[in-house]
Write an enzyme that holds these catalytic residues in place. Structure first.
Site, mmCIF file in Angstrom:
data_model
loop_
_atom_site.group_PDB
_atom_site.id
_atom_site.type_symbol
_atom_site.label_atom_id
_atom_site.label_comp_id
_atom_site.label_asym_id
_atom_site.label_seq_id
_atom_site.Cartn_x
_atom_site.Cartn_y
_atom_site.Cartn_z
ATOM 1 C CG HIS A 224 -1.965 -1.008 1.250
ATOM 2 N ND1 HIS A 224 -2.937 -1.055 0.274
ATOM 3 C CD2 HIS A 224 -2.224 -2.022 2.111
ATOM 4 C CE1 HIS A 224 -3.760 -2.065 0.533
ATOM 5 N NE2 HIS A 224 -3.343 -2.671 1.635
ATOM 6 C CB CYS A 278 -2.385 3.806 -3.485
ATOM 7 S SG CYS A 278 -3.584 2.507 -3.866
#
Length: 386
Positions: A224, A278
């Site tokens: 992430h 991300c």
């Protein structure tokens, strides 16, 4: 006709019984050394579906394997006709300076994509010609028998707080490790690290003595991510947006650890950084309401980096919960099929082109990779197999 149309035309001339026999050859591997297409993909497939499976699985070899399968079921006449037509297309493409399968390879990957079985090998002639004609414009690789290439692969999959788990990332790890090894890199692989542990592994990797005998390196981070302090950050496995918001690693630290000051063994050598994470929370789409180098005693502090990130700043990086990240799938597919002739910036461009037109990203959900903080004075050819 293009290659796919010729293959479909050949199969259309088979009766249903022969078509079943043809498919049986495909899921049994046609012959030794040719990996089969899974039976489940072919049982309910029509002729155009079967051709799509052949091209997805075997790329440029799809026409040749179709000819072999036709011969296996005693359709020798049809096999001869198809083989002749395929040779005609190949000769025409050579005259035009195009490859017959480029139109296929430039298309978005299908939802049932699987990693190619092999990576296309560069020819000795292509390498020799490239290094001769572009010797001042390309990075010169070391001889395979003498070099020691290393790559760092870090993948965060299971997090302390299970809501952050990255289902499907196991496939990303598997695919990237396979690709790096196919490119002759010895992979140092780590899984499920905190931000502090990522930092330590990057520092350790920068200090590895084999970089002296290498001609390039890859660093791949998959986790992430977010924008923190206006910087790209990779989240550690202990991260929680409220309970532990400080478990992260700044992507910039890769550059500062592998630069000329901290890692002199990699001076003037390509350093490829791939980031699957991300970079914010935006969906990637908006509504539009309108009608329309020679070294000396001094070196650059940061040079020879190629950095490719899975999305634009502030945007989500989408991932399939079974097959893994779209970015990684495209990198593996494009590198396997086109790294034998294209330099790495052209490979990045082709990944971007195909992702930009992927029909799975409609409306406000958009995914566009990003070349970022890249500083190459020369072209990098990977010359797979050599």
């Amino acid at each position: 006709m293009d290659v796919k149309e010729l293959m479909i035309d050949a199969l259309e001339n088979l009766d249903d019984e022969d078509f079943k026999k043809f498919n049986w050859q495909l899921w049994n591997g046609v012959e030794t050394g040719i990996n089969p297409i899974p039976k489940a993909k072919l049982q309910k497939a029509d002729r155009s579906d079967v051709v799509d499976c052949l091209v997805d699985k075997y790329s440029d070899e799809a026409g040749k394997i179709t000819v072999q399968a036709l011969r296996k079921i005693n359709q020798n006449h049809r096999a001869k006709i198809l083989e002749s037509k395929l040779q005609g297309v190949q000769q025409s493409d050579q005259v035009d300076g195009r490859n017959a399968s480029v139109s296929v390879e430039d298309q978005p990957i299908q939802s049932d994509w699987s990693r190619p079985d092999t990576i296309k090998q560069s020819s000795q002639e292509f390498k020799r010609t490239t290094l001769r004609d572009k010797k001042d414009d390309v990075y010169i690789p070391k001889d395979k028998s003498q070099r020691k290439r290393s790559a760092l692969l870090i993948t965060n999959i299971r997090f302390k707080h299970s809501k952050y788990n990255r289902d499907g990332a196991e496939r990303d790890e598997e695919n990237m490790e396979w690709l790096l090894e196919a490119l002759d890199y010895r992979v140092k692989k780590y899984r499920d690290l905190t931000g502090q542990e990522i930092s330590a592994r990057v520092e350790d990797f920068a200090a590895r003595p084999e970089h002296k005998d290498s001609d390039s390196t890859f660093v791949v981070l998959m986790s992430h991510g977010n924008r923190i302090q206006n910087k790209d950050a990779i989240l550690g496995v202990d991260y929680h947006h409220q309970q532990n918001p400080d478990d992260f690693f700044f992507v910039d630290n890769i550059f500062s650890n592998l630069n000329s000051e901290k890692c002199p063994a990699l001076i003037d050598k390509p350093k490829v950084i791939l980031i699957q994470a991300c970079r914010g929370e935006h969906t990637g789409g908006v509504d539009i309401q309108s009608d329309s180098a020679v070294s000396d005693s001094a070196v650059h502090i940061e040079k020879d980096f190629f950095c490719f990130k899975s999305c634009l700043p502030g945007i989500y990086a989408y991932r399939d919960s079974v097959e893994g990240s779209f970015f990684i799938c495209y990198i593996v597919d494009v590198f396997c099929k086109q790294a034998h002739t294209d330099d790495i910036m052209e490979l990045f461009r082709k990944v971007t082109l195909r992702m930009a037109t992927d029909p799975r990203f409609r409306s406000l959900k958009k995914l566009m990779p990003c070349i970022d903080r890249t500083s190459p004075p020369k072209k990098l050819y990977l010359f797979p197999g050599l």
